[in-house]
Design a protein around this motif. Structure first.
Motif, short mmCIF file in Angstrom:
data_model
loop_
_atom_site.label_atom_id
_atom_site.label_comp_id
_atom_site.label_asym_id
_atom_site.label_seq_id
_atom_site.Cartn_x
_atom_site.Cartn_y
_atom_site.Cartn_z
N PHE A 190 0.86 -1.19 0.00
CA PHE A 190 0.00 0.00 0.00
C PHE A 190 0.89 1.23 0.00
N TRP A 191 0.75 2.09 -1.00
CA TRP A 191 1.56 3.30 -1.08
C TRP A 191 0.90 4.24 -2.10
N PRO A 192 -0.18 4.90 -1.72
CA PRO A 192 -0.99 5.64 -2.69
C PRO A 192 -0.19 6.61 -3.55
N VAL A 193 0.87 7.20 -3.02
CA VAL A 193 1.58 8.20 -3.80
C VAL A 193 2.33 7.57 -4.97
N ALA A 194 2.67 6.30 -4.87
CA ALA A 194 3.51 5.70 -5.90
C ALA A 194 2.89 4.48 -6.56
N LEU A 195 2.07 3.75 -5.84
CA LEU A 195 1.57 2.48 -6.38
C LEU A 195 0.04 2.44 -6.36
N ASP A 196 -0.51 1.72 -7.31
CA ASP A 196 -1.96 1.75 -7.47
C ASP A 196 -2.66 0.70 -6.61
#
Ligand code: SF4
Ligand code: SF4
Ligand code: FES
Lengths: 350, 199
Positions: A39-45
């Protein structure tokens, strides 16, 4: 054994903490090799629903940066808390409230009035402000927005936090140490700030030029003097908060000829960073006369912004109690006839 | 018009208590019929505390609103103590030390004066009337001054009304599945490797 899962999330923050993760540079590859970023909204979908689908405690660790201002951030903090073994407050905002926390000098109404109505650059004759719910015509659809709270909170005022990575943003060295400690299962007791527990002066390259006894008559701001690049900044009359601030950053600001503004927060012995820093600086003022020292201290233009720059929500008072002073923005052209920022009348409105 | 659009659906589950002034009767819910000023007094043991002792022994009467805490020196009064007192419900804080030049530790009272001078500005910005904090030099023989200052301070705070500093709400409790001390990869937590201290 499958790789441990980790997540990153941001709340009320500037995005600098996400940069700090990228700043790991080659070390990031080591991290990616060792863990699964789920989970990493800024970089991954990945979406919130992906996190919701996880089992409780499925993630080994979540790193949450940013202060808590909206209901959505509260929900995300609670969700990540539930799904993670370790919740780590990442960066000054989530640790102590950070720059967004200075908004605790005002409240929601004052902020909305200013941002959506009174600011000179705003044209809003109908006085439209964000609504939590808007009904669309006749088809029954409703659009919703998260609710905006009166007070900015730290992550640990919202959910239980296991560890803190201090700094604005956290220094790469500290991030790497923390990740390694998690992977190798060598963590200190819960609640620890993952940085050395000494004052910054201790690791400052200018320490040798700091006199044992300081007496200041001039308190200056960086643009007001030509600095000696070798000499202790405090000795030059600059408000360097190094004596009150935790070390661990290798003093990059000092190397760049900028006084420390205190982003790593206090050491473990201090409860209220701003009060301690203020106390440290005030005692150095070279005067025993009440009137004269007050005049000298006028050189500190903005005490709250100076000493509580990163820690107002975590401080003992945590927000302005009530409004005694008129808004600094009141004046020519600033919403004539209207109430200025922070000039709420009495206590009638929340 | 503008006000109305603002208030429509904005509900805050963490509302701030309304600010109170003396004009509103100065009552707090659940606090009985009448509010009394609560004052915390930090007195240095060499001068002001001794003076308070003297006032007591001389049977002087004065307002009973202050809780006295004895310090070795007014220079030991950390601004954090003052803020903590306000946070815990004090309506006023009184600090008493030796007269300038008389401090048992030479300069503690000057340090106190510097700190309190700046702290008052900080308090004002944080929405606490600076008059709620008072620093006084009272020597060991000035029992009558303790009486006078205590009475004055109580009257002042009565006039200002209750302070009431709100505290942030406590964090949400952990779900029961996560309250154990288990480690991410199982096993017992090893010895601390990362340097650090509690928050
Ligand atoms: S006061 Fe600032 S410049 Fe001086 S030694 Fe400490 S951190 Fe370095
Ligand atoms: S020198 Fe001070 S402000 Fe700069 S990174 Fe270090 S702690 Fe933060
Ligand atoms: S000993 Fe009384 S003020 Fe220092």
């Amino acid at each position: 054994m499958s790789k441990p899962k980790v997540g990153f999330y941001w709340c009320a923050s500037c995005g600098g903490c996400e940069e700090a993760v990228v700043d790991l540079a080659e070390d990031l590859l080591k991290v990616v090799e060792a863990v699964d970023i789920v989970f990493w909204p800024v970089a991954l979908d990945f979406k919130r629903s992906d996190v919701e689908a996880m089992k409780d405690g499925e993630m080994a660790a979540s790193f949450v940066n940013g202060a808590i201002r909206t209901s959505e951030q509260e929900e995300m903090a609670e969700l990540l808390r539930k799904k993670s073994q370790l919740l780590i407050a990442f960066g000054s905002c989530s640790h102590l409230g950070g720059i967004p926390g200075l908004a605790n000098l005002w409240d929601r109404q004052a902020i909305f009035e200013c941002v959506y109505k009174e600011a000179p650059s705003v044209v809003n004759p109908e006085g439209v402000v964000p609504q939590e719910q808007t009904k669309l015509g006749s088809n029954g659809y409703a659009l919703t927005l998260p609710s905006f709270r009166d007070t900015v909170r730290t992550l640990d005022q919202t959910v239980e936090v296991d560890y803190y990575l201090p700094g604005c943003p956290p220094p790469v060295k500290l991030i790497v140490n923390a990740v390694m400690a998690i992977l190798e299962n060598k963590l200190p007791p819960k609640g620890t700030v993952l940085a050395p527990d000494k004052a910054l002066c201790d690791e400052c390259s200018r320490k040798a030029t700091k006199p044992d006894k300081l007496a200041l008559r001039e308190l200056k701001r960086p643009h007001q003097i030509l600095m000696d690049p070798k000499k202790c900044l405090l000795a030059q009359g600059l408000l360097c908060l190094g004596p009150a601030t935790r070390s661990g950053c290798d003093a990059p600001c000092i190397s760049a000829n900028m006084p420390c503004t205190g982003c790593l927060g206090p050491t473990s012995r201090v409860k209220d960073y701003g009060a301690k820093a203020m106390s440290a600086i005030a005692s150095l003022v070279d005067s025993n006369d009440e009137k004269e020292m007050a005049v000298l201290m006028e050189q500190i233009v903005d005490p709250v912004g100076t000493f509580y720059r990163y820690s107002l929500p975590a401080s003992l008072l945590h927000r302005r109690v009530r409004n005694l002073t008129p808004s600094p923005f009141k004046g020519e052209g600033w919403g004539e006839g209207k109430k200025g920022l922070g000039e709420r009348s009495g206590g009638a409105q929340r | 018009m503008s006000k109305k659009s603002l208030d429509l659906t904005m509900k805050d589950p963490h509302p701030r208590p309304l600010s109170r002034s003396a004009g509103e009767g100065g009552r707090r819910p659940g606090e009985g019929p009448a509010w009394e000023p609560k004052i915390v007094a930090f007195f240095c043991t060499w001068c002001t505390y001794t003076a308070a002792d003297l006032a007591g022994m001389s049977r002087m009467t004065y307002a009973p609103n202050a809780r006295i805490v004895r310090f070795m020196c007014s220079g030991r009064v950390d601004p954090q103590f003052v803020l903590k007192a306000f946070q815990e419900g004090a309506d006023g804080v009184l600090i008493g030390g030796c007269h300038p030049g008389d401090c048992h530790y030479q300069s503690g009272n000057y340090k106190a004066l510097r700190r309190i001078t700046l702290l008052k500005r900080l308090l004002k910005e944080m929405g606490i009337e600076p008059e709620r904090l008072r620093l006084e030099w009272i020597s060991a023989s000035e029992g009558d001054r303790v009486q006078k200052v205590m009475n004055e301070m109580t009257a002042k705070i009565r006039q200002l009304g209750p302070l009431h500093v709100e505290r942030p709400s406590p964090p949400a409790p952990l779900p029961s599945s996560r309250t154990g001390e288990e480690c991410p990869q199982g096993g017992v937590r090893a010895k601390a490797e990362v340097q650090g201290g509690a928050r």
